[in-house]
Design a protein around this motif. Structure first.
Motif, mmCIF file in Angstrom:
data_model
loop_
_atom_site.group_PDB
_atom_site.id
_atom_site.type_symbol
_atom_site.label_atom_id
_atom_site.label_comp_id
_atom_site.label_asym_id
_atom_site.label_seq_id
_atom_site.Cartn_x
_atom_site.Cartn_y
_atom_site.Cartn_z
ATOM 1 N N ALA A 1 25.265 31.712 10.923
ATOM 2 C CA ALA A 1 25.255 33.170 11.061
ATOM 3 C C ALA A 1 24.077 33.775 10.308
ATOM 4 O O ALA A 1 23.377 34.653 10.819
ATOM 5 C CB ALA A 1 26.571 33.753 10.548
ATOM 6 N N THR B 1 29.299 27.362 9.623
ATOM 7 C CA THR B 1 29.506 28.611 10.359
ATOM 8 C C THR B 1 28.720 29.749 9.724
ATOM 9 O O THR B 1 27.985 30.470 10.405
ATOM 10 C CB THR B 1 31.006 28.963 10.402
ATOM 11 O OG1 THR B 1 31.707 27.901 11.046
ATOM 12 C CG2 THR B 1 31.236 30.248 11.162
ATOM 13 N N GLU C 1 33.346 37.480 12.598
ATOM 14 C CA GLU C 1 34.667 37.166 13.148
ATOM 15 C C GLU C 1 34.819 35.659 13.336
ATOM 16 O O GLU C 1 35.878 35.101 13.037
ATOM 17 C CB GLU C 1 34.880 37.888 14.476
ATOM 18 C CG GLU C 1 35.114 39.374 14.328
ATOM 19 C CD GLU C 1 35.195 40.105 15.660
ATOM 20 O OE1 GLU C 1 34.952 39.474 16.725
ATOM 21 O OE2 GLU C 1 35.491 41.309 15.646
ATOM 22 N N ASP C 2 33.776 34.988 13.830
ATOM 23 C CA ASP C 2 33.826 33.534 13.981
ATOM 24 C C ASP C 2 34.009 32.851 12.633
ATOM 25 O O ASP C 2 34.766 31.884 12.504
ATOM 26 C CB ASP C 2 32.554 33.014 14.659
ATOM 27 C CG ASP C 2 32.458 33.427 16.118
ATOM 28 O OD1 ASP C 2 33.484 33.860 16.690
ATOM 29 O OD2 ASP C 2 31.348 33.333 16.685
ATOM 30 N N GLY C 3 33.300 33.343 11.629
ATOM 31 C CA GLY C 3 33.425 32.771 10.292
ATOM 32 C C GLY C 3 34.820 32.931 9.730
ATOM 33 O O GLY C 3 35.382 31.985 9.154
ATOM 34 N N ASP D 1 30.321 39.622 15.594
ATOM 35 C CA ASP D 1 30.849 38.417 16.235
ATOM 36 C C ASP D 1 30.742 37.210 15.309
ATOM 37 O O ASP D 1 31.674 36.401 15.216
ATOM 38 C CB ASP D 1 30.107 38.126 17.544
ATOM 39 C CG ASP D 1 30.410 39.154 18.626
ATOM 40 O OD1 ASP D 1 31.426 39.874 18.482
ATOM 41 O OD2 ASP D 1 29.634 39.237 19.593
ATOM 42 N N LEU D 2 29.615 37.077 14.626
ATOM 43 C CA LEU D 2 29.437 35.949 13.718
ATOM 44 C C LEU D 2 30.417 36.010 12.546
ATOM 45 O O LEU D 2 30.978 34.987 12.141
ATOM 46 C CB LEU D 2 27.997 35.907 13.199
ATOM 47 C CG LEU D 2 26.934 35.570 14.248
ATOM 48 C CD1 LEU D 2 25.534 35.764 13.676
ATOM 49 C CD2 LEU D 2 27.101 34.151 14.748
ATOM 50 N N GLU E 1 37.552 33.298 11.482
ATOM 51 C CA GLU E 1 38.450 32.464 12.285
ATOM 52 C C GLU E 1 38.366 31.011 11.829
ATOM 53 O O GLU E 1 39.393 30.330 11.711
ATOM 54 C CB GLU E 1 38.119 32.588 13.779
ATOM 55 C CG GLU E 1 38.976 31.719 14.675
ATOM 56 C CD GLU E 1 40.467 32.021 14.571
ATOM 57 O OE1 GLU E 1 41.270 31.090 14.806
ATOM 58 O OE2 GLU E 1 40.839 33.149 14.241
ATOM 59 N N THR E 2 37.156 30.529 11.559
ATOM 60 C CA THR E 2 36.992 29.166 11.055
ATOM 61 C C THR E 2 37.697 29.019 9.709
ATOM 62 O O THR E 2 38.399 28.034 9.467
ATOM 63 C CB THR E 2 35.497 28.819 10.908
ATOM 64 O OG1 THR E 2 34.878 28.935 12.192
ATOM 65 C CG2 THR E 2 35.308 27.423 10.382
ATOM 66 N N ASP F 1 26.238 41.376 17.268
ATOM 67 C CA ASP F 1 26.106 39.942 17.005
ATOM 68 C C ASP F 1 26.596 39.588 15.607
ATOM 69 O O ASP F 1 27.294 38.588 15.413
ATOM 70 C CB ASP F 1 24.648 39.483 17.177
ATOM 71 C CG ASP F 1 24.189 39.527 18.631
ATOM 72 O OD1 ASP F 1 25.054 39.630 19.528
ATOM 73 O OD2 ASP F 1 22.963 39.461 18.860
#
Length: 171
Positions: free
Chosen positions: A160, A156, A76-78, A73-74, A80-81, A70
């Protein structure tokens, strides 16, 4: 050319014991009494406690693995943002540079068409005013975009951190 049969003429020597025969009689690990363990019965309570400990360790590992996935993933999302935000900002900066360059080329083109000094001063004044206004509008747009992008990145990463701390407290 004749073949001689020297092998059959020579007397046969008695065969020595092979390694296989020696291995069968000598064991690699002889039984030493010092290394033998006495056979003892493990109490059921101890066995149950060991099984519970193993199960708890498996559950803890599964939770840790899930939390790590998790968190990955968080992150990676950060990223990407952040990547998307920087890309948007760069596009906006390139658009502003293109608009300024186009205006400057148009100004130079118009300068070649003037006939008097008064027209040059008027053209220069209108160009300076237009560029000042354009620069103000571009700076305002860049500021608004920067604020928006910083807010998105903050949201983001804040989400997280909150999720990670909530999961940590729950565990």
């Amino acid at each position: 050319m004749t073949e001689t049969k020297t092998a059959s003429a020579a007397p046969k020597a008695p065969r020595a014991k092979t390694a296989k025969a020696a291995d069968a009689t000598v064991s690699a690990f002889p039984n030493f009494e010092a290394f033998t363990m006495p056979k003892m019965e493990i109490p059921a309570v101890t066995r149950e406690m060991a099984e519970k400990s193993i199960e708890q360790a498996r559950e803890a590992y599964a939770k840790l693995k899930t939390a790590a996935e998790d968190a990955t993933d968080l992150i990676e999302d950060g990223f990407e943002t952040t990547r998307r935000s920087v890309l948007d900002f760069n596009h906006k900066a390139v658009d502003a540079a293109r608009a300024n360059t186009d205006a400057t080329f148009q100004f130079v083109k118009d300068l070649f068409e003037v006939k008097t000094l008064a027209e040059v001063i008027e053209l220069q004044t209108s160009f300076a005013r237009a560029q000042f206004d354009a620069f103000g509008a571009q700076a305002k747009d860049m500021q608004e975009l920067s604020t928006k992008l910083a807010g998105e990145m903050n949201d983001t990463f804040k989400g997280a951190v909150e999720k990670a701390s909530k999961d940590f407290k729950a565990a």
